[in-house]
Design a protein around this motif. Structure first.
Motif, PDB file in Angstrom:
ATOM      1  N   GLU A  44     -44.080 -23.340 -43.350  1.00 21.03           N
ATOM      2  CA  GLU A  44     -44.970 -22.193 -43.170  1.00 21.03           C
ATOM      3  C   GLU A  44     -44.672 -21.406 -41.904  1.00 21.03           C
ATOM      4  N   TYR A  45     -44.071 -22.026 -40.912  1.00 24.45           N
ATOM      5  CA  TYR A  45     -43.834 -21.375 -39.635  1.00 24.45           C
ATOM      6  C   TYR A  45     -42.340 -21.267 -39.355  1.00 24.45           C
ATOM      7  N   PRO A  46     -41.939 -20.226 -38.648  1.00 26.21           N
ATOM      8  CA  PRO A  46     -40.526 -20.134 -38.258  1.00 26.21           C
ATOM      9  C   PRO A  46     -40.221 -21.174 -37.181  1.00 26.21           C
ATOM     10  N   TRP A  47     -39.060 -21.753 -37.217  1.00 26.64           N
ATOM     11  CA  TRP A  47     -38.653 -22.711 -36.207  1.00 26.64           C
ATOM     12  C   TRP A  47     -37.132 -22.739 -36.145  1.00 26.64           C
ATOM     13  N   ASP A  48     -36.621 -23.276 -35.046  1.00 24.58           N
ATOM     14  CA  ASP A  48     -35.176 -23.303 -34.847  1.00 24.58           C
ATOM     15  C   ASP A  48     -34.621 -24.720 -34.738  1.00 24.58           C
ATOM     16  N   LEU A  49     -35.368 -25.586 -34.077  1.00 27.56           N
ATOM     17  CA  LEU A  49     -34.890 -26.962 -33.857  1.00 27.56           C
ATOM     18  C   LEU A  49     -36.075 -27.905 -34.002  1.00 27.56           C
ATOM     19  N   ALA A  50     -35.849 -29.043 -34.622  1.00 32.47           N
ATOM     20  CA  ALA A  50     -36.907 -30.048 -34.780  1.00 32.47           C
ATOM     21  C   ALA A  50     -36.427 -31.383 -34.227  1.00 32.47           C
ATOM     22  N   ILE A  51     -37.325 -32.051 -33.511  1.00 31.12           N
ATOM     23  CA  ILE A  51     -37.067 -33.420 -33.061  1.00 31.12           C
ATOM     24  C   ILE A  51     -38.000 -34.316 -33.877  1.00 31.12           C
ATOM     25  N   VAL A  52     -37.425 -35.080 -34.775  1.00 22.72           N
ATOM     26  CA  VAL A  52     -38.198 -35.845 -35.759  1.00 22.72           C
ATOM     27  C   VAL A  52     -38.075 -37.332 -35.460  1.00 22.72           C
ATOM     28  N   ALA A  53     -39.199 -37.992 -35.254  1.00 27.20           N
ATOM     29  CA  ALA A  53     -39.187 -39.433 -35.001  1.00 27.20           C
ATOM     30  C   ALA A  53     -38.770 -40.190 -36.257  1.00 27.20           C
ATOM     31  N   ARG A  54     -37.959 -41.213 -36.073  1.00 23.80           N
ATOM     32  CA  ARG A  54     -37.552 -42.053 -37.207  1.00 23.80           C
ATOM     33  C   ARG A  54     -38.769 -42.741 -37.809  1.00 23.80           C
ATOM     34  N   THR A  55     -39.686 -43.195 -36.955  1.00 25.49           N
ATOM     35  CA  THR A  55     -40.861 -43.924 -37.423  1.00 25.49           C
ATOM     36  C   THR A  55     -42.051 -42.981 -37.488  1.00 25.49           C
ATOM     37  N   LEU A  56     -42.545 -42.742 -38.701  1.00 26.77           N
ATOM     38  CA  LEU A  56     -43.721 -41.916 -38.923  1.00 26.77           C
ATOM     39  C   LEU A  56     -44.738 -42.719 -39.725  1.00 26.77           C
ATOM     40  N   PRO A  57     -46.022 -42.418 -39.630  1.00 26.79           N
ATOM     41  CA  PRO A  57     -47.026 -43.251 -40.306  1.00 26.79           C
ATOM     42  C   PRO A  57     -46.966 -43.194 -41.818  1.00 26.79           C
ATOM     43  N   ASP A  58     -46.398 -42.126 -42.376  1.00 26.17           N
ATOM     44  CA  ASP A  58     -46.427 -41.971 -43.836  1.00 26.17           C
ATOM     45  C   ASP A  58     -45.052 -41.780 -44.458  1.00 26.17           C
ATOM     46  N   ASP A  59     -43.980 -41.953 -43.694  1.00 24.83           N
ATOM     47  CA  ASP A  59     -42.641 -41.776 -44.265  1.00 24.83           C
ATOM     48  C   ASP A  59     -41.599 -42.166 -43.233  1.00 24.83           C
ATOM     49  N   ASP A  60     -40.352 -42.167 -43.682  1.00 19.54           N
ATOM     50  CA  ASP A  60     -39.220 -42.388 -42.803  1.00 19.54           C
ATOM     51  C   ASP A  60     -38.726 -41.025 -42.323  1.00 19.54           C
ATOM     52  N   GLY A  61     -38.619 -40.841 -41.012  1.00 19.11           N
ATOM     53  CA  GLY A  61     -38.184 -39.567 -40.461  1.00 19.11           C
ATOM     54  C   GLY A  61     -36.801 -39.146 -40.922  1.00 19.11           C
ATOM     55  N   ILE A  62     -35.944 -40.110 -41.212  1.00 19.31           N
ATOM     56  CA  ILE A  62     -34.598 -39.767 -41.694  1.00 19.31           C
ATOM     57  C   ILE A  62     -34.677 -39.159 -43.084  1.00 19.31           C
ATOM     58  N   ARG A  63     -35.593 -39.692 -43.918  1.00 22.90           N
ATOM     59  CA  ARG A  63     -35.762 -39.115 -45.251  1.00 22.90           C
ATOM     60  C   ARG A  63     -36.296 -37.672 -45.143  1.00 22.90           C
ATOM     61  N   LEU A  64     -37.225 -37.449 -44.214  1.00 20.37           N
ATOM     62  CA  LEU A  64     -37.731 -36.090 -43.988  1.00 20.37           C
ATOM     63  C   LEU A  64     -36.606 -35.168 -43.534  1.00 20.37           C
ATOM     64  N   CYS A  65     -35.767 -35.670 -42.650  1.00 16.64           N
ATOM     65  CA  CYS A  65     -34.624 -34.889 -42.185  1.00 16.64           C
ATOM     66  C   CYS A  65     -33.712 -34.510 -43.351  1.00 16.64           C
ATOM     67  N   HIS A  66     -33.440 -35.468 -44.219  1.00 18.36           N
ATOM     68  CA  HIS A  66     -32.575 -35.210 -45.382  1.00 18.36           C
ATOM     69  C   HIS A  66     -33.174 -34.131 -46.278  1.00 18.36           C
ATOM     70  N   GLU A  67     -34.492 -34.178 -46.487  1.00 21.26           N
ATOM     71  CA  GLU A  67     -35.149 -33.162 -47.300  1.00 21.26           C
ATOM     72  C   GLU A  67     -34.974 -31.767 -46.688  1.00 21.26           C
TER      73      GLU A  67
END
Length: 311
Positions: A44-67
Motif C-alpha cells: 500500500e505504501y511506496p518504499w525502497d528498502l526493507a529490513i525483514v527479520a528472519r523470525t516473525l510471529p506469523d511467518d518466516d521472514g525469508i518466505r516473505l522476502c521470496h514473495e
C-alpha cells in the motif's frame, strides 16, 4: 523524494531504535511487527528498502522476502534479511530466496548503515534505468515532429480496438485526415514552414478531439484518430468539428498567414462488411479519397455495403 526504509521486526526494542537511527541519517522509515502487517504495508505504501527479520510471529521472514522479490513491481526494491546471532547459515537461504543482502543481530550500526547505502545506490540506479527505459518506450511510439503517437503505435492500438469491439459488441471508429494542398505549402514556403504547419494542425487536432480519442500522425501530412465507443455518425460529427476548427484557424508562421483545410474519411466497425482492422483502414482511406475528389475541405463517411461498392 526521501529514501524510504521499512523495518519488519516483532521486537520493538530492535525496531524502534533502528527506525530512529535511520531517521537521524536522513532516511524516511516505516515499521511493523508481523508478516501480515508487512504484506499490507509493503503493497500500500511506496518504499525502497526493507529490513525483514528472519523470525516473525506469523511467518518466516525469508518466505516473505521470496514473495516480495517474486512480484515484478517489487522486484527492483532492495531487501535485507536480519538474522539472529549464530544463524549465519540463514544468510545463504535468504540469498537463495531472493534477498539482496543479510545482516546479523545485534546490529553493528556502522556496518548496517553501509549496507543500506550500498542498497540505496543499487535502488537509485534501478530507478534511473527504469526512467530511461520509460523515456525510450515513449520515444518509440511518438512522432518526432508533432509529438503525437506514430503510425506503428496507432496500428497496434487500432487492432486492439477492433478486437475489443468484437469481444464486447461495441462500436469504434477510425478517422483519417489529410492536409489539403500541403505540397503547395512546401513548394511555396519551404519544408521548415511545412513542418510548422503540421505541428500547428496537430495542436488543433489535440485541442478539438475528445480526451478518449487516440491521435496519431499517420504519415506525411496524414493524421489518424481512433475513437472508441463511437459509431460512424458520431465520429462523422467529431471529424466535422475538427474540419471546421482547422478551416477557421489560419496558421501564422513569421510574416506568413497560411490558410489550411483538411479532408477526412470515417469508417466504423466491426460490421458484417468490416471484419478486420485492415478493412476499417481501407474503408476510411477510400472515404478520404472521396472527400478529396469532391473538392477537399470535407468529411466523408464510409459505406462498405456491396451496393455502395458497386457504384
Amino acid at each position: 523524494m526521501p529514501f524510504i526504509v521499512v523495518i519488519v521486526d516483532q521486537d520493538e526494542t530492535v525496531r524502534m531504535p533502528l527506525m530512529q537511527l535511520l531517521r537521524d541519517h536522513g532516511y524516511a522509515t516505516l515499521g511493523c511487527g508481523s508478516s501480515r502487517e508487512a504484506r499490507q504495508l509493503l503493497h500500500e505504501y511506496p518504499w525502497d528498502l526493507a529490513i525483514v527479520a528472519r523470525t516473525l510471529p506469523d511467518d518466516d521472514g525469508i518466505r516473505l522476502c521470496h514473495e516480495l522479490k517474486s512480484e515484478p513491481e517489487l522486484a527492483s526494491r532492495f531487501v535485507i534479511v536480519s538474522l539472529e546471532e549464530g544463524n549465519q547459515s540463514g544468510g545463504v537461504d535468504a540469498l537463495d530466496q531472493g534477498a539482496d543482502d543479510f545482516a546479523t543481530k545485534p546490529f553493528d550500526h556502522d556496518e548496517l548503515l553501509a549496507r543500506i547505502r550500498s542498497g540505496k545506490r543499487i535502488v537509485d540506479l534501478s530507478k534511473k534505468l527504469l526512467g530511461l527505459n520509460t523515456q525510450l518506450e515513449t520515444l518509440s511510439i511518438t512522432d518526432g515532429l508533432t509529438s503525437l503517437y506514430n503510425r506503428r503505435y496507432c496500428d497496434e492500438q487500432l487492432h486492439r480496438a477492433f478486437e475489443r469491439a468484437v469481444r464486447y459488441g461495441r462500436p469504434f471508429s477510425l478517422v483519417l485526415f489529410d492536409a489539403d494542398h500541403f505540397k503547395n505549402v512546401n513548394d511555396t514556403h519551404g519544408h521548415s514552414v511545412g513542418d510548422r504547419v503540421l505541428r500547428e494542425i496537430s495542436i488543433l487536432l489535440t485541442q478539438t478531439a475528445r480526451a478518449t480519442d487516440l491521435i496519431a500522425r499517420y504519415g506525411g501530412d496524414e493524421f489518424a484518430i481512433i475513437a472508441p465507443e463511437t459509431a460512424g455518425e458520431n465520429a462523422f460529427h467529431c471529424a466535422e468539428r475538427i474540419r471546421k476548427r482547422v478551416a477557421e484557424s489560419p496558421i501564422h508562421v513569421g510574416e506568413f498567414e497560411i490558410a489550411m483545410t483538411v479532408s477526412a474519411g470515417v469508417a466504423s466497425g466491426p460490421s458484417q462488411a468490416l471484419r478486420s482492422a485492415a478493412q476499417v483502414i481501407e474503408e476510411a482511406d477510400l472515404a478520404l479519397y472521396r472527400a478529396k475528389a469532391a473538392g477537399r475541405n470535407r468529411v466523408e463517411l464510409a459505406d462498405p455495403s456491396p451496393a455502395a461498392k458497386a457504384e
